[in-house]
Scaffold this active site. Structure first.
Site, short mmCIF file in Angstrom:
data_model
loop_
_atom_site.label_atom_id
_atom_site.label_comp_id
_atom_site.label_asym_id
_atom_site.label_seq_id
_atom_site.Cartn_x
_atom_site.Cartn_y
_atom_site.Cartn_z
N HIS A 46 111.69 67.07 -49.38
CA HIS A 46 112.93 66.22 -49.15
C HIS A 46 113.75 66.10 -50.44
CE1 HIS A 46 114.62 62.13 -48.23
NE2 HIS A 46 114.82 62.90 -47.40
N HIS A 88 122.94 63.75 -51.71
CA HIS A 88 122.43 63.20 -50.28
C HIS A 88 123.90 62.41 -49.63
CE1 HIS A 88 120.37 60.80 -47.64
NE2 HIS A 88 120.69 59.72 -48.09
#
Length: 335
Positions: A46, A88
């Site tokens: 991730h 992100h």
């Protein structure tokens, strides 16, 4: 076999690590592959090994692969000049030193209905972003590496995955997420054309490519479906999933990315849901997100043991696990 089950429930593509037989292939293109034995579920890093290094940096991705991750995940946003970079969010005040280098560029924007104040990638050219350095976003994680790493482009992430895979005799998969695609399209910087162009340049726009494209926006995935053969994953953060909803998702996606709490509650007495079984019945993969080892994130049901969470999700039959600490996921799966 239906298109949406091309990555079979046994993980056939996934971990379907494709071993490149690169002799005779052009630069950056894989022409011949041999399918390696698969191990389910996939380990998906991730934002890279983001529990150990600043997220979405080449260092974080490299460490994740060294720890055994099958896939690395770059979230994609656009620069002012239309280049896809790994962040992100398009707001980068919390993950870079932009406030120090461009204090006057701070502004307020409405992104997908949320009013945000900060610094946004779409206001900077790639050349300007190149002057920035990444930093750890969370205060309780190590800040040892703050200021050391640049913001990578998507093309650089693809090149890194190819290089790392060749060095290890296995293909490293890439799992890009389109961030705020409707917003980006509205400001004239659509993400999809550049994303597909980068994949096609490396011969990765194919059904058996070691690539997943993910999005929280179903409209984005429905539009992508006729444009690419790459497997698509619809991200879910919560809410009930009926059989009809899952069947609808299967018309445009190959799987779902489900918040772990949709699979099992955090309380010690919680009973796992049937979502994995139901999604598989609809021909969909299930990738669980996101495992984090710190006490602030780890549900109480696991008694402080992050490996217990990995084992439970694996026992439920998930096809992939996203983790900030890919080394922990690998250990939990006993690879």
């Amino acid at each position: 076999m239906p298109r949406h089950s091309l990555l079979s429930r046994a993980g056939a593509m996934g971990a379907a690590l494709l071993l490149a037989a690169c002799a005779g292939a052009g630069p950056g293109r894989v022409t011949d592959v041999a399918v390696m034995p698969t191990v389910r579920p996939l380990v998906i890093a991730h934002r890279g090994a983001s529990g150990h290094r600043p997220e979405h940096t080449l260092a974080a991705y490299t460490l994740a692969v060294e720890m055994g991750a099958d896939f690395i995940e770059p979230d994609l946003v656009s620069t002012k000049d239309g280049v896809l970079v790994a962040r992100h969010e398009n707001e980068i005040g919390g993950t870079t030193d932009v406030a120090d280098k461009f204090p006057a560029r701070r502004t307020t924007k409405v992104v997908d209905g949320d009013t945000m104040r900060g610094w946004f990638t779409e206001d900077f050219t790639l050349a300007e972003l190149r002057t920035l350095r990444a930093k750890e976003r969370l205060p309780f994680r190590s800040h040892t590496y703050d200021g050391q790493f640049a913001i990578p482009t998507f093309d650089e992430v693809l090149a890194l995955a190819d290089s790392l895979g060749r060095a290890r005799g296995r293909v490293v998969g890439v799992y890009p997420e389109t961030k705020h695609p409707t917003y980006h399209r509205a400001i004239g910087l659509p993400l999809e054309p550049a994303l597909l162009a980068s994949l096609r340049a490396r011969g990765l726009d194919r059904a058996n490519a070691p690539v997943f494209i993910q999005s929280f926006e179903d409209g984005n995935l429905r539009a992508l479906r006729p444009q690419t053969k790459v497997p698509l994953i619809y991200l879910l953060s919560g809410g009930p999933m009926t059989a009809d909803k899952l069947r609808d998702i299967a018309t445009f996606a190959n799987g779902i990315g489900a918040n772990t709490r949709m699979l099992v509650g955090g309380d010690s007495a919680a009973v796992p849901t049937t979502l994995v079984r139901d999604a598989h019945a609809a021909g969909l993969q299930v990738h669980a997100w996101t495992l984090r080892s710190e006490a602030v994130f780890l549900p109480k049901r696991y008694g402080g043991d992050p490996l217990a969470e990995v084992r439970e999700l694996a026992s439920l039959g998930v096809d992939g696990i996203f983790g900030d600490f890919p080394d922990v996921v690998v250990r939990g799966l006993k690879r």
